[in-house]
Design a protein around this motif. Structure first.
Motif, mmCIF file in Angstrom:
data_model
loop_
_atom_site.group_PDB
_atom_site.id
_atom_site.type_symbol
_atom_site.label_atom_id
_atom_site.label_comp_id
_atom_site.label_asym_id
_atom_site.label_seq_id
_atom_site.Cartn_x
_atom_site.Cartn_y
_atom_site.Cartn_z
ATOM 1 N N THR A 150 3.126 -16.377 5.951
ATOM 2 C CA THR A 150 3.271 -16.576 7.387
ATOM 3 C C THR A 150 2.260 -15.713 8.135
ATOM 4 O OG1 THR A 150 4.917 -14.819 7.595
ATOM 5 C CG2 THR A 150 5.725 -17.031 7.070
ATOM 6 N N ARG A 151 2.144 -15.963 9.429
ATOM 7 C CA ARG A 151 1.229 -15.168 10.244
ATOM 8 C C ARG A 151 1.668 -13.707 10.281
ATOM 9 N NH1 ARG A 151 -0.018 -17.205 16.219
ATOM 10 N NH2 ARG A 151 -0.802 -18.938 14.948
ATOM 11 N N ASP A 152 2.988 -13.486 10.366
ATOM 12 C CA ASP A 152 3.483 -12.113 10.405
ATOM 13 C C ASP A 152 3.178 -11.369 9.114
ATOM 14 O OD1 ASP A 152 5.026 -10.095 11.933
ATOM 15 O OD2 ASP A 152 6.406 -10.238 10.239
ATOM 16 N N GLU A 153 3.192 -12.074 7.983
ATOM 17 C CA GLU A 153 2.862 -11.433 6.711
ATOM 18 C C GLU A 153 1.394 -11.039 6.653
ATOM 19 O OE1 GLU A 153 4.136 -14.054 3.644
ATOM 20 O OE2 GLU A 153 6.215 -13.361 3.712
ATOM 21 N N LEU A 154 0.539 -11.820 7.283
ATOM 22 C CA LEU A 154 -0.880 -11.449 7.338
ATOM 23 C C LEU A 154 -1.073 -10.184 8.172
ATOM 24 C CD1 LEU A 154 -2.556 -14.960 7.758
ATOM 25 C CD2 LEU A 154 -2.367 -13.579 5.686
ATOM 26 N N TYR A 155 -0.342 -10.102 9.290
ATOM 27 C CA TYR A 155 -0.379 -8.873 10.079
ATOM 28 C C TYR A 155 0.175 -7.704 9.265
ATOM 29 C CZ TYR A 155 -1.226 -11.747 14.247
ATOM 30 O OH TYR A 155 -1.759 -12.606 15.160
ATOM 31 N N ALA A 156 1.258 -7.968 8.534
ATOM 32 C CA ALA A 156 1.873 -6.920 7.713
ATOM 33 C C ALA A 156 0.920 -6.438 6.629
ATOM 34 C CB ALA A 156 3.170 -7.432 7.088
ATOM 35 N N CYS A 157 0.075 -7.337 6.125
ATOM 36 C CA CYS A 157 -0.905 -6.962 5.108
ATOM 37 C C CYS A 157 -1.870 -5.911 5.655
ATOM 38 C CB CYS A 157 -1.661 -8.205 4.649
ATOM 39 S SG CYS A 157 -2.858 -7.906 3.333
ATOM 40 N N GLY A 158 -2.364 -6.143 6.871
ATOM 41 C CA GLY A 158 -3.254 -5.163 7.483
ATOM 42 C C GLY A 158 -2.534 -3.880 7.849
ATOM 43 N N ALA A 159 -1.314 -4.005 8.383
ATOM 44 C CA ALA A 159 -0.551 -2.818 8.781
ATOM 45 C C ALA A 159 -0.195 -1.955 7.582
ATOM 46 C CB ALA A 159 0.714 -3.242 9.527
ATOM 47 N N THR A 160 0.080 -2.576 6.454
ATOM 48 C CA THR A 160 0.413 -1.812 5.256
ATOM 49 C C THR A 160 -0.759 -0.952 4.814
ATOM 50 O OG1 THR A 160 1.953 -3.534 4.524
ATOM 51 C CG2 THR A 160 1.219 -1.971 2.869
ATOM 52 N N PHE A 161 -1.954 -1.509 4.895
ATOM 53 C CA PHE A 161 -3.137 -0.731 4.499
ATOM 54 C C PHE A 161 -3.326 0.469 5.419
ATOM 55 C CE2 PHE A 161 -7.622 0.349 4.414
ATOM 56 C CZ PHE A 161 -7.892 0.370 3.056
ATOM 57 N N THR A 162 -3.204 0.248 6.736
ATOM 58 C CA THR A 162 -3.371 1.370 7.663
ATOM 59 C C THR A 162 -2.264 2.394 7.489
ATOM 60 O OG1 THR A 162 -2.230 0.121 9.409
ATOM 61 C CG2 THR A 162 -4.636 0.020 9.370
ATOM 62 N N LEU A 163 -1.056 1.953 7.186
ATOM 63 C CA LEU A 163 0.044 2.891 6.936
ATOM 64 C C LEU A 163 -0.256 3.769 5.724
ATOM 65 C CD1 LEU A 163 3.109 0.570 7.594
ATOM 66 C CD2 LEU A 163 2.585 2.659 8.856
ATOM 67 N N LEU A 164 -0.785 3.162 4.675
ATOM 68 C CA LEU A 164 -1.156 3.947 3.498
ATOM 69 C C LEU A 164 -2.257 4.950 3.831
ATOM 70 C CD1 LEU A 164 -1.177 1.226 0.677
ATOM 71 C CD2 LEU A 164 0.409 3.149 0.882
ATOM 72 N N ALA A 165 -3.211 4.514 4.662
ATOM 73 C CA ALA A 165 -4.295 5.422 5.057
ATOM 74 C C ALA A 165 -3.745 6.613 5.832
ATOM 75 C CB ALA A 165 -5.326 4.671 5.897
ATOM 76 N N TRP A 166 -2.846 6.358 6.763
ATOM 77 C CA TRP A 166 -2.237 7.449 7.536
ATOM 78 C C TRP A 166 -1.393 8.345 6.626
ATOM 79 C CZ3 TRP A 166 -4.860 4.491 10.618
ATOM 80 C CH2 TRP A 166 -5.106 4.858 11.927
ATOM 81 N N ALA A 167 -0.644 7.730 5.708
ATOM 82 C CA ALA A 167 0.222 8.505 4.828
ATOM 83 C C ALA A 167 -0.577 9.485 3.978
ATOM 84 C CB ALA A 167 1.034 7.568 3.929
ATOM 85 N N PHE A 168 -1.669 9.012 3.390
ATOM 86 C CA PHE A 168 -2.487 9.903 2.565
ATOM 87 C C PHE A 168 -3.240 10.917 3.416
ATOM 88 C CE2 PHE A 168 -1.959 6.763 -0.878
ATOM 89 C CZ PHE A 168 -1.679 7.632 -1.912
ATOM 90 N N ALA A 169 -3.643 10.535 4.632
ATOM 91 C CA ALA A 169 -4.322 11.493 5.509
ATOM 92 C C ALA A 169 -3.384 12.653 5.851
ATOM 93 C CB ALA A 169 -4.798 10.799 6.784
ATOM 94 N N PHE A 170 -2.129 12.352 6.128
ATOM 95 C CA PHE A 170 -1.154 13.414 6.392
ATOM 96 C C PHE A 170 -0.911 14.246 5.137
ATOM 97 C CE2 PHE A 170 0.272 11.054 10.251
ATOM 98 C CZ PHE A 170 0.161 12.111 11.139
ATOM 99 N N ALA A 171 -0.869 13.588 3.983
ATOM 100 C CA ALA A 171 -0.698 14.327 2.728
ATOM 101 C C ALA A 171 -1.883 15.260 2.491
ATOM 102 C CB ALA A 171 -0.547 13.352 1.560
ATOM 103 N N PHE A 172 -3.096 14.790 2.780
ATOM 104 C CA PHE A 172 -4.280 15.654 2.660
ATOM 105 C C PHE A 172 -4.194 16.841 3.621
ATOM 106 C CE2 PHE A 172 -6.848 11.629 1.445
ATOM 107 C CZ PHE A 172 -6.396 11.725 0.138
ATOM 108 N N SER A 173 -3.715 16.578 4.827
ATOM 109 C CA SER A 173 -3.599 17.648 5.813
ATOM 110 C C SER A 173 -2.609 18.710 5.365
ATOM 111 C CB SER A 173 -3.170 17.061 7.162
ATOM 112 O OG SER A 173 -3.090 18.066 8.147
ATOM 113 N N VAL A 174 -1.474 18.275 4.833
ATOM 114 C CA VAL A 174 -0.493 19.233 4.308
ATOM 115 C C VAL A 174 -1.090 20.033 3.160
ATOM 116 C CG1 VAL A 174 1.741 19.471 3.145
ATOM 117 C CG2 VAL A 174 1.479 17.831 5.022
ATOM 118 N N CYS A 175 -1.854 19.352 2.322
ATOM 119 C CA CYS A 175 -2.467 20.013 1.168
ATOM 120 C C CYS A 175 -3.411 21.122 1.604
ATOM 121 C CB CYS A 175 -3.211 18.978 0.320
ATOM 122 S SG CYS A 175 -3.975 19.637 -1.186
#
Length: 226
Positions: A122-147
């Protein structure tokens, strides 16, 4: 007419929360450099972070995941972030960012489960595909910051600053997840390198499991129509 346009925009946002989250995070990529240079940069960064956190919780509530888990991560993260800004304590900042990292990982996992739940793209799943990637990027960036807070000197770069900025860490996260590897930020301590390897693994698995599946389903759908 303007009111009708606003109402239509709100309806679309409710139907596709992943699209709104993706748009806000991509806007953040452009706004973060401005925030870092502004006099009230920390306040702006904190306010923007709260908006993204609330959007992440909203997205989780629209997915099969448990919303209370997201709230249990988001609320302490916001309170610790405010306390860290007021008291100027690095330990509170590290705890807040660790919770934010966990929330983004949890939201990314919930969106992945949502995308893998059916056999129609669906269209929402395509949006979710992009959002998931950015969420992972933010998650690891915060993990790097904590490190780097816990282990100063975890990352080195061309600049002589003792710590990497948020934009540098986010840039590193995008580089590792995308497999491009074009980053002047280098993890040098063992803990930082371990996180970098996990980011590389997550990026490869995301392409293999999520993106390839959506492409395959799209091809099958078109062949079925033909």
């Amino acid at each position: 007419m303007a009111l009708f346009s606003h109402l239509r925009w709100l309806v679309r946002a409710r139907r596709h929360p992943s699209a709104l989250l993706l748009a806000v995070q991509l806007a953040g990529v452009l706004l973060y450099p401005v925030m870092e240079q502004a006099a009230a940069g920390r306040a702006l960064f904190g306010a923007f972070g709260i908006v993204v956190l609330l959007l992440a919780v909203w997205v989780v509530k629209r997915s099969p995941a448990l919303g209370w888990v997201a709230w249990c991560l988001a609320m302490p993260a916001v309170l610790l972030s405010i306390a860290a800004a007021v008291l100027n304590m690095q330990a509170l900042t590290a705890m807040s960012q660790a919770l934010e990292s966990l929330l983004y990982f949890y939201t990314a996992a919930s969106l992945t489960a949502y995308m893998l739940a059916d056999h129609e793209v669906t269209r929402d799943e395509l949006y979710a595909c992009g959002a998931t990637f950015t969420l992972l990027a933010w998650a690891f960036a915060f993990a790097f910051s904590v490190c780097q807070i816990v282990n100063p000197g975890s990352f080195v770069a061309a600049s002589d600053a003792p710590q990497r900025t948020w934009m540098e860490l986010l840039y590193l996260s995008f580089s590792l997840l995308s497999g491009v590897g074009l980053s002047d930020v280098v993890p040098v301590l063992p803990q930082a390198r371990a996180l970098a390897m996990l980011a590389q693994f997550a990026g490869v698995m995301y392409i293999a499991l999520v993106v390839s599946r959506l492409i395959g389903l799209t091809i099958l759908h078109r062949q079925g129509k033909g």
